[in-house]
Design a protein around this motif. Sequence first.
Motif, PDB file in Angstrom:
ATOM      1  N   GLY A  50      -3.586 -15.699   2.536  1.00 38.95           N
ATOM      2  CA  GLY A  50      -3.125 -15.543   3.789  1.00 38.95           C
ATOM      3  C   GLY A  50      -3.106 -14.021   4.672  1.00 38.95           C
ATOM      4  N   ILE A  51      -3.567 -12.550   3.782  1.00 35.69           N
ATOM      5  CA  ILE A  51      -3.467 -11.633   4.044  1.00 35.69           C
ATOM      6  C   ILE A  51      -5.217 -10.896   4.843  1.00 35.69           C
ATOM      7  N   LYS A  52      -4.735 -10.197   5.943  1.00 35.60           N
ATOM      8  CA  LYS A  52      -5.902 -10.302   7.491  1.00 35.60           C
ATOM      9  C   LYS A  52      -5.675  -8.864   6.459  1.00 35.60           C
ATOM     10  N   LEU A  53      -6.952  -8.221   5.898  1.00 31.53           N
ATOM     11  CA  LEU A  53      -7.424  -6.921   5.440  1.00 31.53           C
ATOM     12  C   LEU A  53      -7.021  -5.545   6.936  1.00 31.53           C
ATOM     13  N   PHE A  54      -6.481  -4.477   7.148  1.00 34.69           N
ATOM     14  CA  PHE A  54      -6.608  -3.371   7.825  1.00 34.69           C
ATOM     15  C   PHE A  54      -7.570  -3.018   8.118  1.00 34.69           C
ATOM     16  N   ASP A  55      -7.797  -2.341   9.273  1.00 36.63           N
ATOM     17  CA  ASP A  55      -8.954  -1.739   9.736  1.00 36.63           C
ATOM     18  C   ASP A  55      -9.102  -0.391   8.928  1.00 36.63           C
ATOM     19  N   LYS A 113      -2.159   6.519   1.723  1.00 34.07           N
ATOM     20  CA  LYS A 113      -1.187   6.571   1.302  1.00 34.07           C
ATOM     21  C   LYS A 113      -0.646   4.863   0.555  1.00 34.07           C
ATOM     22  N   THR A 114       0.444   5.331  -0.739  1.00 30.94           N
ATOM     23  CA  THR A 114       1.016   4.459  -1.555  1.00 30.94           C
ATOM     24  C   THR A 114       2.225   3.089   0.063  1.00 30.94           C
ATOM     25  N   GLY A 115       1.354   2.227  -1.144  1.00 28.84           N
ATOM     26  CA  GLY A 115       1.828   1.043  -0.085  1.00 28.84           C
ATOM     27  C   GLY A 115       0.170   0.089   1.111  1.00 28.84           C
ATOM     28  N   GLU A 116      -0.543   1.623   0.983  1.00 27.07           N
ATOM     29  CA  GLU A 116      -1.167   1.492   1.725  1.00 27.07           C
ATOM     30  C   GLU A 116      -2.364  -0.105   1.810  1.00 27.07           C
ATOM     31  N   GLY A 117      -2.444  -0.817   0.312  1.00 30.13           N
ATOM     32  CA  GLY A 117      -3.316  -1.538  -0.397  1.00 30.13           C
ATOM     33  C   GLY A 117      -4.144  -1.378  -0.599  1.00 30.13           C
ATOM     34  N   LYS A 118      -4.293  -0.446  -1.421  1.00 27.15           N
ATOM     35  CA  LYS A 118      -5.538   0.244  -2.425  1.00 27.15           C
ATOM     36  C   LYS A 118      -6.536  -0.854  -3.023  1.00 27.15           C
ATOM     37  N   THR A 119      -5.605  -1.699  -3.918  1.00 23.58           N
ATOM     38  CA  THR A 119      -5.848  -2.262  -5.369  1.00 23.58           C
ATOM     39  C   THR A 119      -7.017  -3.804  -4.254  1.00 23.58           C
ATOM     40  N   LEU A 120      -6.520  -4.295  -2.978  1.00 23.99           N
ATOM     41  CA  LEU A 120      -7.662  -4.792  -2.520  1.00 23.99           C
ATOM     42  C   LEU A 120      -8.547  -4.395  -1.486  1.00 23.99           C
ATOM     43  N   THR A 121      -8.051  -2.868  -1.448  1.00 22.31           N
ATOM     44  CA  THR A 121      -9.188  -2.154  -0.645  1.00 22.31           C
ATOM     45  C   THR A 121     -10.476  -1.897  -1.815  1.00 22.31           C
ATOM     46  N   GLU A 159      -5.744 -10.604 -12.696  1.00 22.89           N
ATOM     47  CA  GLU A 159      -5.763 -11.559 -12.324  1.00 22.89           C
ATOM     48  C   GLU A 159      -5.669 -12.185 -10.993  1.00 22.89           C
ATOM     49  N   TRP A 160      -5.249 -10.727 -10.125  1.00 17.13           N
ATOM     50  CA  TRP A 160      -5.024 -11.049  -8.128  1.00 17.13           C
ATOM     51  C   TRP A 160      -5.891 -11.184  -8.374  1.00 17.13           C
ATOM     52  N   MET A 161      -6.662 -10.102  -8.444  1.00 13.52           N
ATOM     53  CA  MET A 161      -8.076  -9.938  -7.609  1.00 13.52           C
ATOM     54  C   MET A 161      -9.111 -10.689  -7.795  1.00 13.52           C
ATOM     55  N   ARG A 209       4.801   3.584 -11.351  1.00  8.56           N
ATOM     56  CA  ARG A 209       3.399   4.364 -10.911  1.00  8.56           C
ATOM     57  C   ARG A 209       2.808   3.203 -10.800  1.00  8.56           C
ATOM     58  N   GLY A 210       2.125   2.406  -9.370  1.00 11.10           N
ATOM     59  CA  GLY A 210       1.240   1.416  -9.421  1.00 11.10           C
ATOM     60  C   GLY A 210       1.983   0.152  -8.815  1.00 11.10           C
ATOM     61  N   THR A 211       4.062   0.354  -8.670  1.00  7.44           N
ATOM     62  CA  THR A 211       4.023  -0.949  -7.639  1.00  7.44           C
ATOM     63  C   THR A 211       5.152  -0.152  -6.530  1.00  7.44           C
ATOM     64  N   GLY A 215       8.455   6.217   3.106  1.00  5.58           N
ATOM     65  CA  GLY A 215       8.165   5.264   4.183  1.00  5.58           C
ATOM     66  C   GLY A 215       6.828   5.229   3.749  1.00  5.58           C
ATOM     67  N   ARG A 216       7.130   3.835   2.976  1.00  2.61           N
ATOM     68  CA  ARG A 216       5.454   3.157   3.241  1.00  2.61           C
ATOM     69  C   ARG A 216       5.634   2.376   4.507  1.00  2.61           C
ATOM     70  N   GLN A 217       4.305   2.191   4.544  1.00  2.00           N
ATOM     71  CA  GLN A 217       3.759   1.310   5.544  1.00  2.00           C
ATOM     72  C   GLN A 217       5.251   1.088   7.082  1.00  2.00           C
TER      73      GLN A 217
HETATM   74  P1  ADP Z   1      -1.306   0.944  -3.361  1.00  2.00           P
HETATM   75  O1  ADP Z   1      -1.885   0.741  -4.458  1.00  2.00           O
HETATM   76  O2  ADP Z   1      -1.598   1.330  -2.281  1.00  2.00           O
HETATM   77  O3  ADP Z   1       0.518   1.332  -3.029  1.00  2.00           O
HETATM   78  P2  ADP Z   1      -1.074  -2.374  -3.599  1.00  2.00           P
HETATM   79  O4  ADP Z   1      -2.635  -2.578  -3.619  1.00  2.00           O
HETATM   80  O5  ADP Z   1      -0.434  -2.264  -4.445  1.00  2.00           O
HETATM   81  O6  ADP Z   1      -0.693  -1.144  -2.131  1.00  2.00           O
HETATM   82  O7  ADP Z   1      -0.439  -2.994  -2.120  1.00  2.00           O
HETATM   83  C1  ADP Z   1       0.967  -2.903  -2.246  1.00  2.00           C
HETATM   84  C2  ADP Z   1       0.770  -4.541  -1.310  1.00  2.00           C
HETATM   85  O8  ADP Z   1       0.908  -4.771   0.159  1.00  2.00           O
HETATM   86  C3  ADP Z   1       0.808  -5.645  -2.216  1.00  2.00           C
HETATM   87  O9  ADP Z   1       1.801  -6.569  -2.566  1.00  2.00           O
HETATM   88  C4  ADP Z   1      -0.074  -6.053  -1.300  1.00  2.00           C
HETATM   89  O10 ADP Z   1      -0.353  -7.287  -1.568  1.00  2.00           O
HETATM   90  C5  ADP Z   1       0.062  -5.374   0.188  1.00  2.00           C
HETATM   91  N1  ADP Z   1      -0.957  -5.856   1.421  1.00  2.00           N
HETATM   92  C6  ADP Z   1      -1.710  -5.373   0.910  1.00  2.00           C
HETATM   93  N2  ADP Z   1      -2.689  -5.066   1.896  1.00  2.00           N
HETATM   94  C7  ADP Z   1      -2.314  -5.890   2.824  1.00  2.00           C
HETATM   95  C8  ADP Z   1      -2.104  -5.869   4.060  1.00  2.00           C
HETATM   96  N3  ADP Z   1      -3.380  -5.752   4.603  1.00  2.00           N
HETATM   97  N4  ADP Z   1      -1.678  -6.833   5.082  1.00  2.00           N
HETATM   98  C9  ADP Z   1      -0.295  -7.575   4.606  1.00  2.00           C
HETATM   99  N5  ADP Z   1      -0.387  -7.080   3.170  1.00  2.00           N
HETATM  100  C10 ADP Z   1      -1.170  -5.974   2.056  1.00  2.00           C
END
Ligand code: ADP
Length: 894
Positions: free
Chosen positions: A75-80, A98-106, A136-138, A487-489, A628-630
Amino acid sequence: MFNLFTHPSTKILRQNEKQIHHIKTLSYSMEKWDDNTLKRQTPKLKNMLQNNRSMDHILPEAFATIQETCRRLFGIKLFDVQLLGGIILHQGNITEMKTGEGKTLTATLPAYLNSLDGKGVHVVTVNDYLAKRDAEWMGQIYNFLDLGTGLIQQNMAPDIRQINYKKDITYITNSELGFDYLRDNMAINKTDIVQQGFHFCIIDEVDSILIDEARTPLIISGPSDIPTNQYITSNTLAQQLINKKHYEIDEKAKNIILTDKGIIFCEEFLGIPNIYQLEQPWAQYILNALKAHQIFLKDRNYIVRNNEVVIVDEFTGRLMPGRRWSDGLHQAIEAKENVSIQQENQTLASITYQNFFLLYNKLAGMTGTAATESREFEKIYKTNVVSIPTNKRCIRADLPDLVYKKEYNKWVAIANECYDMYKLGRPTLIGTTNVEKSELLAKLLDEYQIPYNLLNAKPENVEKESQIIAQAGKSKTLTIATNMAGRGTDIILGGNAKQFSKLIIIQTIKDSFINKNEPELDYYKPSDLIKTYLKHMVKILQHQQIFDHMSPEQILMHTEKCITNYNHNNNITDSTPIYTAYTKILDIYQKDFTQDKDRVIKLGGLHVIGTERHESRRIDNQLRGRAGRQGDPGSSRFFLSLEDNLLRIFGGEKILNLMETLNIDDEIPIESAILNRSLNNAQKKVESYYYDIRKQLFEYDEVLNNQRQAIYAERNRILHSTYVRDCIIEYGERTIDEIINFYHNDKNKDDNNPTTNTIIHQKIQTILNLPHEIVNELFSNMNNREMKYFLYEQFRITYDLREAYLEQLRPGLIRQLEKYYLLQQIDTAWQEHLEKMSNLRESIGWRSYGQQDPLTEYKNEAFILFINMITYIRETVSYFIMRSRLVIDPDKTI
Ligand code: ADP
């Protein structure tokens, strides 16, 4: 939403605007597809690659496929900005996100695209926990798209590693990756090799791996038989030497040099003519003993535990059990602490991360902080650093530093700030540089009687740490952590309800089914309702008896699976009692935490306190970036004192003068504006100091690296050869060529000098095992060419005879013997060579006072050593092949 394309962060965004738009349009159209159609994208795209479409060409469609899969599964839509990050990674760059930008999914975007050609992609993380979590997640995304996900963990057996390396996308830590590479190049059988080549690699927290960890090479070592009494003698000697008279300390470089007086004193003490003599050199032992006493401090650089010296990482404050300082330093400290001195290890194989990661055809990385080190990334790794703008504008307030004269007053001020924040209710994260300082602050907070969580960054606590960090955003929560801890959480304001619910379930299951106790849940302060859910869960699980035949590990894995499935795949219909309890508890916590989040936001979000400027601005920024994440509110402030290491050692005159001039109270901080320039300069000095160390390590290792590549390539040729006889004949012929060339080289040929000739006669006689008369005959009656072909022939004949004999004795044995024998010769020679190279490096260090450039000198001498080694290998192989030992008792030669 913040509009990406009006952000000042430049051209690169506009350049990719069309591409991003294209991806989004494609993924939008995919929303209507059924699952099977979406899954068919993988074979379709693979097919396109096979039909000569380029990866760049299929990028939009591959990214859109991931975009849509993410939407369906999570249910996540990747940001631009994530799509942009994916493009930049695919191009082999480093993205600063930056932290919290969702690097793992990127990372899944380029990982998916680059795995489609079947050569394998590695995603590298800093620890096992993150590798497992991300795999496990990806893995759910890749699995959905019919790709295999591999995961490599410490202590995994080689055959399991092999399977995992064969997967399309493999999650792994940097050290496992490096060690497997070294081990693979020590393999005696082809089938033992686990890795599959180095195609594309994405490194998460890339600065931590390629910069911070790049200071120490990876080493595989084995015991050697160097006696330990030299350490003890040097330890006694070091205690008699006097600072500034016998030696001088360079605190910056962590180095000590002996003065002339010191050298004489040592030579007299030891009763030897020269402490630098090449046979049994003492200098290194003495210098190490001095360093052990003067530079390496107990409970700061190391601790003594169970009669062992355990390193404390100066950078993270972590204990590093099992790691040892090299080149005899660890033993010197053991001698100082009077604990048992462990045998010095001999290096069997080594590589630096710099050279290891350069093996990849394409290298990409991501991190929150890289821009300050972009020069290094470009120079050493040939990758560019591209800053990706944040999805929402960062509104964190970075407050000016407060500088105190005395360290003591600084800590009091920090404790006061913690107290104020606690009273206010704002969550606060305090970053310290080591365990000792964390504990100091903890003591102060104890006096104030305010609660806190203390993270001491022990490797075994990584998992627990990330759990505490995940709760660090709750109101009234103080978290003291050494830099790298957790780090990483993400720190989520109000707390992470999912993590919290997961934890309370795991704790309950652990206590009820593994420890068989009453669950210990105080930390979670569960309400009665939550307790009821948990009790109910345990009861059903007991009734079902599913855990009865599981190992503790399996129990935890099962639990985690039930929970994670829910976390990341809302479609799943799982009716296990664990899942049921989890959803109910999550519901409760989510309500609580949302309320708390609102409260925390009103108060100003997470506050980050830095207790010292770090050795690089990058690390400061990492700490600040926790807040100051997201687009969340947040603030950060650094507290410094003029007694901090950074300012004391690198601050120089200016700050010292300031200390004298400013006649102000110790409790009153100095406005940092006055100090800012000196501070930044000091920090830049440290940054470039460490950069130089890494650069030097890299330059020196580059020399060794070329040699390593050559040896590994030769080893590989032999390992994969089905007919090693050819290699051996080649070795023999090369040896013959070399001997003859040497003999006929004008410089060496001296008819009037019988010694040279005798040496050559003997050499031919010994290596080729020819009778004296034949050799004499050879020299008197043949010209060069004739002699060469005669010897070639001799070599072959002898070899054929042995082969025929062995074949009838045990068919096929000779091929095995040859291979084993060749590899063994190469490995032994290489290990001895490594030792010589390390000695060479040490001695170049001592000699570097003159005009010569030490690196050039090192290169020249290293080249000679290498050529000697190669010649030696060929000669030894020829020697043994020509001996009858191999024939008479084949078993004994192994
Ligand atoms: P980072 O490593 O950049 O600090 P993470 O990859 O750990 O960030 O992701 C942080 C959180 O943001 C995770 O819980 C993830 O599910 C969530 N997340 C990532 N991309 C999105 C997105 N496009 N929309 C909503 N949540 C997202």
